[in-house]
Design a protein around this motif. Structure first.
Motif, mmCIF file in Angstrom:
data_model
loop_
_atom_site.group_PDB
_atom_site.id
_atom_site.type_symbol
_atom_site.label_atom_id
_atom_site.label_comp_id
_atom_site.label_asym_id
_atom_site.label_seq_id
_atom_site.Cartn_x
_atom_site.Cartn_y
_atom_site.Cartn_z
ATOM 1 N N PHE A 1 -6.012 -0.327 -5.336
ATOM 2 C CA PHE A 1 -6.213 0.520 -4.158
ATOM 3 C C PHE A 1 -4.887 1.076 -3.649
ATOM 4 O O PHE A 1 -4.769 2.288 -3.386
ATOM 5 C CB PHE A 1 -6.900 -0.282 -3.048
ATOM 6 C CG PHE A 1 -6.807 0.374 -1.704
ATOM 7 C CD1 PHE A 1 -7.508 1.541 -1.442
ATOM 8 C CD2 PHE A 1 -6.009 -0.173 -0.701
ATOM 9 C CE1 PHE A 1 -7.401 2.165 -0.204
ATOM 10 C CE2 PHE A 1 -5.905 0.434 0.528
ATOM 11 C CZ PHE A 1 -6.614 1.607 0.783
ATOM 12 N N LEU A 2 -3.877 0.225 -3.515
ATOM 13 C CA LEU A 2 -2.587 0.683 -2.997
ATOM 14 C C LEU A 2 -1.936 1.699 -3.934
ATOM 15 O O LEU A 2 -1.296 2.653 -3.468
ATOM 16 C CB LEU A 2 -1.655 -0.513 -2.779
ATOM 17 C CG LEU A 2 -2.060 -1.464 -1.649
ATOM 18 C CD1 LEU A 2 -1.112 -2.656 -1.604
ATOM 19 C CD2 LEU A 2 -2.089 -0.746 -0.308
ATOM 20 N N ALA A 3 -2.105 1.535 -5.235
ATOM 21 C CA ALA A 3 -1.535 2.484 -6.195
ATOM 22 C C ALA A 3 -2.172 3.865 -6.027
ATOM 23 O O ALA A 3 -1.479 4.893 -6.040
ATOM 24 C CB ALA A 3 -1.733 1.978 -7.617
ATOM 25 N N SER A 34 -9.639 -9.595 -5.295
ATOM 26 C CA SER A 34 -8.564 -10.044 -6.173
ATOM 27 C C SER A 34 -7.273 -9.256 -5.951
ATOM 28 O O SER A 34 -7.300 -8.111 -5.467
ATOM 29 C CB SER A 34 -8.989 -9.890 -7.637
ATOM 30 O OG SER A 34 -9.136 -8.517 -7.952
ATOM 31 N N PRO A 35 -6.131 -9.831 -6.314
ATOM 32 C CA PRO A 35 -4.872 -9.089 -6.233
ATOM 33 C C PRO A 35 -4.909 -7.783 -7.027
ATOM 34 O O PRO A 35 -4.311 -6.784 -6.616
ATOM 35 C CB PRO A 35 -3.856 -10.077 -6.821
ATOM 36 C CG PRO A 35 -4.436 -11.418 -6.531
ATOM 37 C CD PRO A 35 -5.923 -11.237 -6.702
ATOM 38 N N SER A 36 -5.600 -7.771 -8.148
ATOM 39 C CA SER A 36 -5.676 -6.542 -8.951
ATOM 40 C C SER A 36 -6.437 -5.454 -8.218
ATOM 41 O O SER A 36 -6.110 -4.261 -8.325
ATOM 42 C CB SER A 36 -6.333 -6.830 -10.302
ATOM 43 O OG SER A 36 -7.663 -7.280 -10.140
ATOM 44 N N PHE A 37 -7.467 -5.836 -7.443
ATOM 45 C CA PHE A 37 -8.195 -4.856 -6.640
ATOM 46 C C PHE A 37 -7.279 -4.275 -5.567
ATOM 47 O O PHE A 37 -7.232 -3.053 -5.359
ATOM 48 C CB PHE A 37 -9.423 -5.492 -5.990
ATOM 49 C CG PHE A 37 -10.111 -4.595 -4.994
ATOM 50 C CD1 PHE A 37 -10.968 -3.600 -5.428
ATOM 51 C CD2 PHE A 37 -9.880 -4.738 -3.632
ATOM 52 C CE1 PHE A 37 -11.584 -2.749 -4.522
ATOM 53 C CE2 PHE A 37 -10.485 -3.894 -2.716
ATOM 54 C CZ PHE A 37 -11.350 -2.901 -3.165
#
Length: 216
Positions: A68-70, A61-64
């Motif tokens: 991760f990027l955060a 998902s976009p939230s995943f």
């Protein structure tokens, strides 16, 4: 009478999709293989997801991706200005950020395998290279703070990029090879020391000051 969709069936489909995507990659995975893994019919999968693409978006998902990027960017920020990361105390912001990122990778290793190594052909196929470029820019900024005037030639930048592509590929390999925390931590720690020492040697060999030749 309309059939009722069940949350537990949907969750099982998504969980099995993650497993199949991690094993076969987005391009190699099929809805039929995901259905077999989930123990249901292919037609039943299509009751919940109208395509492999929409199923992939539920699995990764976009939230995943954003989560991760955060965490990655938090670790990169915390590394700035430190000459030797290995000497930092356990309560240093870099250590805390690194632990949060590693914990994230261990707890959701299959999704990270897919995102960074098995997403070719999907909407997330560019994420791995985005990670590489952010790591490169962080490394360059880090060493320029330590050595003002540092300039990278095209060949050296290429080697730095390759070093970070190797790092990302190795993380995927470690997560795909081991499924227990102890071995993952041991492998990541060993490779990180190797990577950082090599990167330090590479940057220390670069001259500082203005360029004297074209195409340097």
């Amino acid at each position: 009478m309309a059939q009722t969709l069940k949350d537990d069936v949907k969750e099982s489909i998504v969980a099995n999709a993650v497993t199949v995507f991690a094993r076969d990659g987005y391009e190699g995975a099929t809805v039929a293989a995901i259905a077999r893994s989930a123990g249901i019919s292919t037609g039943n999968v299509y009751r919940y997801f109208d395509s492999k693409e929409t199923l992939f978006e539920a699995a990764i998902s976009p939230s995943f991706v954003d989560g991760f990027l955060a965490l990655l960017r938090a670790q990169l920020r915390s590394a700035r200005g430190h000459v030797d990361l290995d000497t930092l105390p356990p309560d240093a912001s870099y250590r805390i950020a690194a632990e949060e990122l590693l914990r994230f990778a261990i707890e959701d290793r299959l999704r990270l395998i897919v995102l960074l190594g098995r997403s070719q052909g999907s909407r997330h196929e560019a994420v791995a290279e985005t990670v590489v470029q952010e790591l490169v820019e962080q490394a360059v900024a880090h060493f320029r703070e330590l050595r003002p005037g540092l300039r990278l030639s095209a060949p050296v930048r290429l080697m730095v990029e390759q070093a970070y592509r190797s790092l990302v590929a190795t993380v995927v390999l470690v997560l795909a090879t081991f499924d227990d925390e102890h071995r993952i931590r041991a492998a990541v720690t060993a490779y990180s020391r190797f990577h950082l020492s090599g990167l330090k040697a590479l940057f220390e060999g670069i001259e500082t000051g203005p360029r004297n030749r074209k195409n340097s």
